[in-house]
Structures are given as structure tokens and as C-alpha cells.
Design an enzyme around this catalytic site. Sequence first.
Site, PDB file in Angstrom:
ATOM      1  N   ASP A  53       0.973  -1.775   0.296  1.00  0.00           N
ATOM      2  CA  ASP A  53      -0.166  -0.162   0.599  1.00  0.00           C
ATOM      3  C   ASP A  53       1.187   1.364   0.547  1.00  0.00           C
ATOM      4  O   ASP A  53       0.178   2.431  -0.249  1.00  0.00           O
ATOM      5  CB  ASP A  53      -1.345  -0.285   1.590  1.00  0.00           C
ATOM      6  CG  ASP A  53      -0.112   0.270   2.692  1.00  0.00           C
ATOM      7  OD1 ASP A  53       0.555  -0.300   2.541  1.00  0.00           O
ATOM      8  OD2 ASP A  53      -0.870  -0.253   3.297  1.00  0.00           O
ATOM      9  N   SER A  54       1.945   1.307   0.396  1.00  0.00           N
ATOM     10  CA  SER A  54       3.425   1.923  -0.449  1.00  0.00           C
ATOM     11  C   SER A  54       2.584   2.636  -1.664  1.00  0.00           C
ATOM     12  O   SER A  54       3.289   3.888  -1.942  1.00  0.00           O
ATOM     13  CB  SER A  54       4.837   1.521   0.003  1.00  0.00           C
ATOM     14  OG  SER A  54       4.683   0.396  -0.790  1.00  0.00           O
ATOM     15  N   ASP A  92      -1.162  -5.865  -0.161  1.00  0.00           N
ATOM     16  CA  ASP A  92      -1.824  -5.225   1.288  1.00  0.00           C
ATOM     17  C   ASP A  92      -2.412  -5.745   1.157  1.00  0.00           C
ATOM     18  O   ASP A  92      -3.463  -5.053   0.100  1.00  0.00           O
ATOM     19  CB  ASP A  92      -0.663  -4.162   1.209  1.00  0.00           C
ATOM     20  CG  ASP A  92       0.491  -4.218   2.294  1.00  0.00           C
ATOM     21  OD1 ASP A  92       0.633  -5.304   2.490  1.00  0.00           O
ATOM     22  OD2 ASP A  92       1.417  -3.159   1.981  1.00  0.00           O
ATOM     23  N   GLU A 191       9.033  -4.142  10.690  1.00  0.00           N
ATOM     24  CA  GLU A 191       9.332  -2.487   9.731  1.00  0.00           C
ATOM     25  C   GLU A 191      10.248  -2.139  10.565  1.00  0.00           C
ATOM     26  O   GLU A 191       9.781  -2.213  11.956  1.00  0.00           O
ATOM     27  CB  GLU A 191       8.480  -2.213   9.578  1.00  0.00           C
ATOM     28  CG  GLU A 191       8.571  -1.033   8.579  1.00  0.00           C
ATOM     29  CD  GLU A 191       7.564  -0.752   7.708  1.00  0.00           C
ATOM     30  OE1 GLU A 191       6.922  -1.252   7.263  1.00  0.00           O
ATOM     31  OE2 GLU A 191       7.915   0.523   7.076  1.00  0.00           O
TER      32      GLU A 191
HETATM   33  O1  KIV Z   1       3.308  -1.429   1.704  1.00  0.00           O
HETATM   34  C1  KIV Z   1       4.408  -1.404   1.698  1.00  0.00           C
HETATM   35  O2  KIV Z   1       5.408  -1.702   0.748  1.00  0.00           O
HETATM   36  C2  KIV Z   1       4.951  -2.601   2.357  1.00  0.00           C
HETATM   37  C3  KIV Z   1       6.486  -2.813   3.069  1.00  0.00           C
HETATM   38  C4  KIV Z   1       7.381  -1.356   2.851  1.00  0.00           C
HETATM   39  C5  KIV Z   1       6.566  -3.846   3.402  1.00  0.00           C
HETATM   40  O3  KIV Z   1       3.757  -2.860   3.805  1.00  0.00           O
END
Ligand code: KIV
Length: 273
Positions: A53-54, A92, A191
Site C-alpha cells: 500500500d506504499s 497489502d 519494519e
Molecule cells: O507497503 C509496503 O511497501 C510495505 C513494505 C514497506 C513492507 O508494507
Amino acid sequence: MSDYLYRDVNKVTTNILQKMRNEGEKIAMLTAYDYSLATLLDMAKIDVVLVGDSAANVMAGYKTTLPITLDAMIYHASSVVRAVNRALVVVDLPFGTYQGNSKEALNSAIRIMKESGADAVKLEGGEEIRESIERIICAGIPVMGHLGLTPQSINKFGTYAVRATEEAEAEKLLKDAQLLEKYGCFSIVLEKIPAEVAKRVTEAVHVPTIGIGAGNATSGQVLVLHDMLGITQAFSPRFLRRYHNLSEEIVRAVGKYIEDVKNLDFPNETEQY
Ligand code: KIV
């Protein structure tokens, strides 16, 4: 390194990740959100592609991961799934689609699996999301956990600083990791926590841990692709190793294109019909 054990598998599965962990082969995971870059990750034989979700930050420019919707995650995930043959694709569950109740969590996970064709989902949190995790796993959907700095809780934390630096929080994290394993998670992301805490957690559970800013004792590592390629500029935490400076190269290439257009140098005779 060319002689790693599982390089030649046709498809990375959760079982393969467990074998890697058991046999001491580190797991390499990166994020991707679109077809073109996911194709390259799979060509390079990445083990796991995370449709994180980044995407809210990297693709859409939001300050936090909170605004991204389930529909947007399905859009990114299905683009990635169309590109990937070998890697395990994990997606995610976005903020607000699983914390409310476990039925909603299951519906969200089912939509991701059905509409994108992904292999697994990832949820942030420990004991407090037990019902959601168990219900999703009961439906046959593999779940990756995520502890430590969980960005969907940024408004509760108030800061992106390192988590679990105090023993009480480290103990809670350790307990949560053991619970996630008990609920049936096949792997856990850790994390931004002290390396020594990540080591304790990794030794205390039997499933693979994947670290980001969590030292090198975890069973694998994950980075955000755009950060490690140097496409993003502003984000520069200590844990980030930049393997390239793509932003510089892209700006240079675009600058050259602009110059060529303005100078009537592009297109030339061989570049037209
Ligand atoms: O959303 C994401 O990119 C993540 C990673 C940083 C683990 O959850």
C-alpha cells in the site's frame, strides 16, 4: 551469487519460502505496482513481489498509506500479476478494509484474490486482528503478517521513528509474532525495529521473517522498489541502500529529448515514414 538453492523453481510458493528459511537461504522481496517494472523484477528472479500500500505514496503522491482504496490495490495487483510468472505475489489489504470486522476482512481478501489473481495478502497488526487473520486463512488464503512500524497506524504512533526500542514494546512485538505464527501466518514483515529485537523474533518463530530496517538476522529483506532504484528522492532513511540513481538518468534523458525536439533534431529522416 548464482548458486542459490531455489533459483530455478518455476513458481515460488509459501512452502518454498519456508524451505528457504529452514535451509538458511535469504528471501529477497521488493515492491511493484505496475506491469512493466514487475516484468523486470520477475526476469531478475526476485522471490516475492509485494504490491504494497506504499503505492499510495509512490504512485499516487499521498503523504501516508491511509487513502488508498481496495479498488486501487486490486488495479495495481492485477497489473503486477499479469507480469509475474515466478515470484510469489503478496498484496497489502489497505487501511479500513480489515480492521472493522473479520467478515469484512474476508470479503476484502477474497476480492483481492479473485479480481487480481494474487497468491497471498498482507495485514498489519498482531493480537488485535486475530479474528480477521484466522477467518482469511480458514478460507484458504495465505496471510503475511506485518509488525513493528506499521504505517497504517501512523496517526497513533505520531512519528515514523524506530519502534520497539523499549523492552515493553519489544516484548509485545515478540508475543505478537508468536501469535501470528500460531494463527497461521506464513511469514512476518518486521519494519524499522532494532536489529537485536528482529533477531530475537526471528529466533522465536519458525516462519520466515522479512525485514525492512530490521538488521540482517531476519530470514529475508524487503525494500520499496522506487526507493532502492533512486526514483524517489525525498525519502532517505538510514536502512535504505540505493542501488541506482534512476531519477538523475530519467531527468537527463527527458532533458535531452526536449532539447532534440526544440532543435528540430528529433525525429530525423530514419525516424519517420
Ligand atoms: O507497503 C509496503 O511497501 C510495505 C513494505 C514497506 C513492507 O508494507
